[in-house]
Scaffold this motif. Sequence first.
Motif, mmCIF file in Angstrom:
data_model
loop_
_atom_site.group_PDB
_atom_site.id
_atom_site.type_symbol
_atom_site.label_atom_id
_atom_site.label_comp_id
_atom_site.label_asym_id
_atom_site.label_seq_id
_atom_site.Cartn_x
_atom_site.Cartn_y
_atom_site.Cartn_z
ATOM 1 N N GLY A 50 0.827 -1.357 -0.257
ATOM 2 C CA GLY A 50 -0.167 -0.546 -0.273
ATOM 3 C C GLY A 50 1.145 1.808 0.052
ATOM 4 O O GLY A 50 0.652 2.141 -0.412
ATOM 5 N N VAL A 51 1.687 1.495 0.927
ATOM 6 C CA VAL A 51 2.832 2.120 0.812
ATOM 7 C C VAL A 51 3.373 2.326 -0.266
ATOM 8 O O VAL A 51 3.969 3.777 -1.041
ATOM 9 C CB VAL A 51 3.712 2.006 2.101
ATOM 10 N N ALA A 52 3.798 1.785 -0.764
ATOM 11 C CA ALA A 52 4.670 1.598 -2.137
ATOM 12 C C ALA A 52 3.806 2.363 -3.239
ATOM 13 O O ALA A 52 3.839 2.657 -4.316
ATOM 14 C CB ALA A 52 5.357 0.034 -2.412
ATOM 15 N N VAL A 53 2.667 1.361 -3.061
ATOM 16 C CA VAL A 53 1.811 2.312 -4.323
ATOM 17 C C VAL A 53 1.514 3.900 -4.892
ATOM 18 O O VAL A 53 1.617 4.429 -5.335
ATOM 19 C CB VAL A 53 -0.209 1.918 -3.912
ATOM 20 N N VAL A 54 1.585 4.539 -3.409
ATOM 21 C CA VAL A 54 1.330 5.614 -2.994
ATOM 22 C C VAL A 54 2.329 6.224 -3.383
ATOM 23 O O VAL A 54 2.420 7.339 -4.106
ATOM 24 C CB VAL A 54 0.541 6.014 -1.936
ATOM 25 N N PHE A 55 3.390 5.430 -3.083
ATOM 26 C CA PHE A 55 4.928 7.041 -3.483
ATOM 27 C C PHE A 55 5.126 6.552 -5.097
ATOM 28 O O PHE A 55 5.918 7.419 -5.273
ATOM 29 C CB PHE A 55 5.883 6.264 -2.215
ATOM 30 N N TYR A 56 5.111 5.186 -5.024
ATOM 31 C CA TYR A 56 5.979 5.332 -6.943
ATOM 32 C C TYR A 56 4.610 5.621 -7.699
ATOM 33 O O TYR A 56 5.598 6.796 -8.940
ATOM 34 C CB TYR A 56 6.527 3.491 -7.177
ATOM 35 N N ALA A 57 3.644 5.928 -7.491
ATOM 36 C CA ALA A 57 2.652 6.178 -8.805
ATOM 37 C C ALA A 57 2.946 7.568 -8.899
ATOM 38 O O ALA A 57 3.313 8.187 -9.668
ATOM 39 C CB ALA A 57 0.918 6.063 -8.116
ATOM 40 N N VAL A 58 2.997 8.732 -7.138
ATOM 41 C CA VAL A 58 3.664 9.652 -7.127
ATOM 42 C C VAL A 58 3.932 10.534 -8.209
ATOM 43 O O VAL A 58 4.510 11.604 -8.931
ATOM 44 C CB VAL A 58 3.001 10.318 -6.255
ATOM 45 N N TRP A 59 5.411 9.429 -7.491
ATOM 46 C CA TRP A 59 7.106 9.850 -8.099
ATOM 47 C C TRP A 59 7.228 9.328 -10.273
ATOM 48 O O TRP A 59 7.627 10.403 -10.763
ATOM 49 C CB TRP A 59 7.701 8.599 -7.523
ATOM 50 N N ALA A 60 5.940 8.784 -10.249
ATOM 51 C CA ALA A 60 6.326 8.102 -11.245
ATOM 52 C C ALA A 60 5.592 9.338 -12.638
ATOM 53 O O ALA A 60 6.015 9.399 -13.591
ATOM 54 C CB ALA A 60 5.946 6.777 -11.804
ATOM 55 N N GLY A 61 4.755 9.560 -11.959
ATOM 56 C CA GLY A 61 3.299 10.468 -12.650
ATOM 57 C C GLY A 61 4.762 11.939 -12.605
ATOM 58 O O GLY A 61 4.120 12.922 -13.569
ATOM 59 N N TRP A 62 5.187 12.485 -11.413
ATOM 60 C CA TRP A 62 5.565 13.509 -11.510
ATOM 61 C C TRP A 62 7.493 13.662 -12.423
ATOM 62 O O TRP A 62 7.326 14.366 -13.762
ATOM 63 C CB TRP A 62 6.944 14.108 -10.178
ATOM 64 N N ALA A 63 8.248 12.316 -12.859
ATOM 65 C CA ALA A 63 9.466 11.823 -13.367
ATOM 66 C C ALA A 63 8.852 12.245 -14.976
ATOM 67 O O ALA A 63 9.052 12.112 -16.310
ATOM 68 C CB ALA A 63 9.902 10.469 -13.444
#
Length: 132
Positions: A13-26
Motif C-alpha cells: 500500500g505504501v509503495a503504490v502511493v509513493f511510486y505512482a506519485v513519483w512516476a507521474g512527476w518523473a
Amino acid sequence: FLSPRARRLLASGVAVVFYAVWAGWANRMHGPASVGMAAMAQGLYSAVVTAGMTALVERLFSGTHNRYWRVLRCTLATLAALVVSSLAVHWVAGTEEVVMTVLPSWVFGTLYALIYALGLAQSERVSQRRQE
C-alpha cells in the motif's frame, strides 16, 4: 506484531502511493496521458512487486546456515528481479522516462530487501539464543 500477509499488504500500500506519485512527476513533461500511464504502471507494478519481493526475501532467507550469505543472496536477487521486471513493465507501457521512473524503486527496493533480510537474521539470532 504483524503477520507476514499483513506486512506484505502494508508495504504494498505504501509503495503504490509513493511510486505512482513519483512516476507521474518523473513524466510530467510529456503530458497528462503519459503521466497517467506511467503512474498507473508504476503504482500497479509496485504493489505486486513489493508483495512478491517480501515473499521472495522470506523464501530465500531459508536455506544455508550462514545468515550473512542469506542476507546477501536476498538483496542481490531482489535487485536483479527489480531491474529486469521494471524495465519490462515500462517498456510495454511505453513510459517516456524509464530510468527516472524506476531508479527510486531500484534503490529503495534493494534497501528494503536488505533491511528486511537483516531483520529476519536478527529475529533468527534472538530465537536461537532463547533456545540455548
